[in-house]
Design an enzyme around this catalytic site. Structure first.
Site, PDB file in Angstrom:
ATOM      1  CE  LYS A 160      -4.428   1.245   0.278  1.00 23.01           C
ATOM      2  NZ  LYS A 160      -5.614   0.503  -0.206  1.00 23.01           N
ATOM      3  N   GLY A 163     -20.327   7.606   3.145  1.00 21.35           N
ATOM      4  CA  GLY A 163     -19.233   7.765   2.174  1.00 21.35           C
ATOM      5  C   GLY A 163     -19.826   7.702   0.782  1.00 21.35           C
ATOM      6  CE1 TYR A 164     -24.364   7.861  -2.802  1.00 23.64           C
ATOM      7  CE2 TYR A 164     -24.233   9.994  -3.889  1.00 23.64           C
ATOM      8  CZ  TYR A 164     -24.827   8.761  -3.749  1.00 23.64           C
ATOM      9  OH  TYR A 164     -25.866   8.398  -4.573  1.00 23.64           O
ATOM     10  N   GLY A 165     -18.266   8.466  -2.394  1.00 23.62           N
ATOM     11  CA  GLY A 165     -17.254   8.673  -3.430  1.00 23.62           C
ATOM     12  C   GLY A 165     -17.315   7.531  -4.427  1.00 23.62           C
ATOM     13  CG  ASN A 166     -14.239   4.699  -7.036  1.00 23.23           C
ATOM     14  OD1 ASN A 166     -15.127   4.182  -7.692  1.00 23.23           O
ATOM     15  ND2 ASN A 166     -12.972   4.353  -7.161  1.00 23.23           N
ATOM     16  N   GLY A 201     -18.902   4.296  -2.675  1.00 21.79           N
ATOM     17  CA  GLY A 201     -20.258   4.520  -2.171  1.00 21.79           C
ATOM     18  C   GLY A 201     -21.280   4.785  -3.264  1.00 21.79           C
TER      19      GLY A 201
HETATM   20  P1  NAD Z   1     -13.379   8.416  -2.356  1.00 24.62           P
HETATM   21  O1  NAD Z   1     -12.369   9.412  -1.989  1.00 24.62           O
HETATM   22  O2  NAD Z   1     -13.862   8.367  -3.760  1.00 24.62           O
HETATM   23  O3  NAD Z   1     -14.676   8.591  -1.408  1.00 24.62           O
HETATM   24  C1  NAD Z   1     -14.598   8.725  -0.025  1.00 24.62           C
HETATM   25  C2  NAD Z   1     -15.923   9.348   0.428  1.00 24.62           C
HETATM   26  O4  NAD Z   1     -15.990   9.336   1.842  1.00 24.62           O
HETATM   27  C3  NAD Z   1     -16.120  10.790  -0.002  1.00 24.62           C
HETATM   28  O5  NAD Z   1     -17.440  10.958  -0.483  1.00 24.62           O
HETATM   29  C4  NAD Z   1     -15.945  11.578   1.299  1.00 24.62           C
HETATM   30  O6  NAD Z   1     -16.691  12.786   1.325  1.00 24.62           O
HETATM   31  C5  NAD Z   1     -16.531  10.571   2.260  1.00 24.62           C
HETATM   32  N1  NAD Z   1     -16.210  10.817   3.670  1.00 24.62           N
HETATM   33  C6  NAD Z   1     -15.037  11.172   4.244  1.00 24.62           C
HETATM   34  N2  NAD Z   1     -15.210  11.344   5.574  1.00 24.62           N
HETATM   35  C7  NAD Z   1     -16.520  11.104   5.833  1.00 24.62           C
HETATM   36  C8  NAD Z   1     -17.331  11.121   7.008  1.00 24.62           C
HETATM   37  N3  NAD Z   1     -16.810  11.413   8.204  1.00 24.62           N
HETATM   38  N4  NAD Z   1     -18.638  10.822   6.886  1.00 24.62           N
HETATM   39  C9  NAD Z   1     -19.181  10.513   5.691  1.00 24.62           C
HETATM   40  N5  NAD Z   1     -18.462  10.475   4.559  1.00 24.62           N
HETATM   41  C10 NAD Z   1     -17.159  10.774   4.632  1.00 24.62           C
HETATM   42  O7  NAD Z   1     -12.791   7.017  -1.895  1.00 24.62           O
HETATM   43  P2  NAD Z   1     -13.208   5.567  -2.370  1.00 24.62           P
HETATM   44  O8  NAD Z   1     -12.290   5.125  -3.430  1.00 24.62           O
HETATM   45  O9  NAD Z   1     -14.682   5.511  -2.602  1.00 24.62           O
HETATM   46  O10 NAD Z   1     -12.830   4.740  -1.061  1.00 24.62           O
HETATM   47  C11 NAD Z   1     -13.684   4.716   0.081  1.00 24.62           C
HETATM   48  C12 NAD Z   1     -13.217   3.588   0.993  1.00 24.62           C
HETATM   49  O11 NAD Z   1     -13.261   2.362   0.273  1.00 24.62           O
HETATM   50  C13 NAD Z   1     -11.781   3.733   1.511  1.00 24.62           C
HETATM   51  O12 NAD Z   1     -11.704   3.240   2.813  1.00 24.62           O
HETATM   52  C14 NAD Z   1     -10.992   2.861   0.566  1.00 24.62           C
HETATM   53  O13 NAD Z   1      -9.790   2.398   1.139  1.00 24.62           O
HETATM   54  C15 NAD Z   1     -11.980   1.750   0.337  1.00 24.62           C
HETATM   55  N6  NAD Z   1     -11.718   0.994  -0.880  1.00 24.62           N
HETATM   56  C16 NAD Z   1     -11.789   1.597  -2.099  1.00 24.62           C
HETATM   57  C17 NAD Z   1     -11.505   0.847  -3.226  1.00 24.62           C
HETATM   58  C18 NAD Z   1     -11.609   1.429  -4.594  1.00 24.62           C
HETATM   59  O14 NAD Z   1     -11.402   0.690  -5.570  1.00 24.62           O
HETATM   60  N7  NAD Z   1     -11.949   2.690  -4.738  1.00 24.62           N
HETATM   61  C19 NAD Z   1     -11.158  -0.503  -3.126  1.00 24.62           C
HETATM   62  C20 NAD Z   1     -11.112  -1.088  -1.863  1.00 24.62           C
HETATM   63  C21 NAD Z   1     -11.402  -0.318  -0.744  1.00 24.62           C
END
Ligand code: NAD
Length: 414
Positions: free
Chosen positions: A102, A215-218, A220
């Site tokens: 990582k 969590g509403y990113g990638n 969510g």
């Molecule tokens: P991202 O940056 O696209 O989204 C993260 C989201 O979390 C954002 O919408 C942010 O506003 C929100 N957030 C942050 N703090 C918050 C809080 N206190 N309350 C509510 N929302 C909050 O990231 P992602 O890629 O969607 O990753 C999210 C999680 O999933 C991480 O823990 C990451 O390690 C895990 N993950 C992601 C992937 C991937 O392929 N993207 C794969 C495995 C695990």
């Protein structure tokens, strides 16, 4: 709780249920190597800023190190090491030919221009170029990194090496050898795991189940789309770092997903009540999807949770103290190392496609992803049932068994 302590605790909780010699367990408690970098970046407005960055190689008994790169102001060495340890477990569970790695840079990317972001990304890939490679360590996207950043990483790496090696990174755009379905893989995979969990709970097919997503990113937003589209369930609440939105009648992905995409925030969304982000846990729902950051639920707030099942798409979103409270309430937890493995599984498919030059359709990618995750789920669930332990403990039992098997054949040398 420090995330590495969390990993160690989770590891300990599996130990009574798996045959493992103490010396192998001791090896798994430590990363094999950690590179620490200082990245000096010339700012557009003049001056230089130095960013701290890391890449951790936890274990490579099963194959090259694999894991994402995170850009976040709170990133530190301990977090990167913990995330690399979880990757070792995750890759072993999914049956992938990888160990765990990582990376992370301590940066708030909102403070950088696009030019500064590109320069910082290239500086990181340059520093990492002697520490990565197709058969050594294959980085990928994580929080706040994406296909554009993977493209800068790859381009820098290939320029340093002087030859093409597109499988040195995954999560690339398809035109640079990325896999179809990679962007959706974590969310899609999570919903496959949720479907299998609902079968075991006797709930699959119940259309009245209510879902909340923290969590509403990638991850969510994709989970929202697929929980609606593939399972026909209603999402009643979503949150990001700025706000939670609640509507007991339902929040349609088409509407709120589009709003988030357009405004980059949930704040101001009209078709629901706006609340402080953390109030999402106490809302009435059956399934809670955690897709933000680590440590979201701990011993303090776990008692607020109303859901009876939790899907962990984020890494380490529930602390061991929080888990104890949830277990007492009878909440079923579908753990991160299984539930969010879709991303690394499709990264592996990307790596295979890049090395063979044979590119797959999206339907085929999802079919293979479903097969692999359903199989891992069944294996882990039968361990959990047989040994009367939690699904997380069972996941660690399976992973540690496989990793230690490989370590025994290899021996300890030098
Ligand atoms: P991202 O940056 O696209 O989204 C993260 C989201 O979390 C954002 O919408 C942010 O506003 C929100 N957030 C942050 N703090 C918050 C809080 N206190 N309350 C509510 N929302 C909050 O990231 P992602 O890629 O969607 O990753 C999210 C999680 O999933 C991480 O823990 C990451 O390690 C895990 N993950 C992601 C992937 C991937 O392929 N993207 C794969 C495995 C695990």
């Amino acid at each position: 709780m420090n995330p590495q302590e969390m990993f160690l605790k989770q590891l300990e909780q599996a130990v009574p249920y798996v045959t493992v010699e103490p010396e192998y367990l001791e090896i798994l408690r430590h990363p094999k190597e950690v590179l620490e970098l200082s990245l000096p970046i010339r700012l557009d407005g003049g001056g230089v800023k130095v960013f701290k960055a890391w890449r951790s190689h936890h274990n490579n008994a099963l194959g090259p190190y694999k894991g994402g790169v995170r850009y976040h102001a709170a990133v530190d060495r301990d977090e990167v090491v913990a995330l690399s340890s979880w990757m070792t477990i995750k890759c072993a569970i999914a049956g992938l030919p990888y160990g765990g790695g990582k990376g992370g840079v301590a940066v708030d990317i909102r403070e950088l221009s696009r030019n500064e972001l590109e320069n910082m990304s290239r500086a990181y890939a340059l520093g990492l170029s002697r520490f990565t490679g197709t058969n050594y360590d294959i980085p990928a996207p994580d929080v706040y990194t994406n296909p554009q950043i993977m493209s800068w990483f790859l381009d820098t790496y290939e320029k340093v090496k002087g030859y093409s090696e597109s499988s040195a990174y995954t999560g690339k755009p398809p035109v640079l050898g990325g896999s179809l379905g990679r962007a959706d893989a974590t969310g899609k995979g999570g919903i496959f795991v949720l479907r299998e969990g609902l079968v075991k709970l006797g709930l699959l097919g119940r259309k009245d189940l209510k879902v909340g997503i923290q969590g509403y990113g990638n991850a969510g937003t994709r989970a929202h789309r697929f929980v609606e589209q593939d399972l026909g369930l209603t999402v009643v609440a979503v949150s990001d770092s700025g706000a939670a939105i609640h509507n007991p009648k339902g929040l349609a992905f088409q509407e709120i997903g589009q709003y988030k995409n357009d405004t980059r925030s949930l704040k101001g969304f009209k078709n629901g009540e706006e609340l402080f982000p953390d109030l999402i846990f106490g809302l009435d729902m059956d399934i809670l999807i955690l897709a933000a950051l680590g440590g979201a639920i701990d011993g303090q707030n776990a008692s607020e949770v109303k859901a009876s099942a939790i899907l962990e798409l984020a890494n380490g979103p529930i602390t061991p103290d929080g888990e104890r409270v949830l277990a007492d309430k009878g909440v079923t937890i579908l753990p991160d190392v299984l539930s969010n493995a879709g991303g690394v599984i499709v990264s592996c498919f990307e790596w295979i496609q890049g090395r063979s030059g044979d590119f797959w359709t999206e339907d085929y990618v999802f079919q293979k992803l479903d097969e692999r995750l359903s199989h891992s789920f069944q294996e882990i669930f039968s361990i959990a049932e047989g040994k009367k332990i939690s699904i997380r403990q069972a996941a660690y039992v399976k992973a540690v068994g496989r990793i230690v098997d490989a370590m025994r054949f290899r021996g300890i040398w030098p």
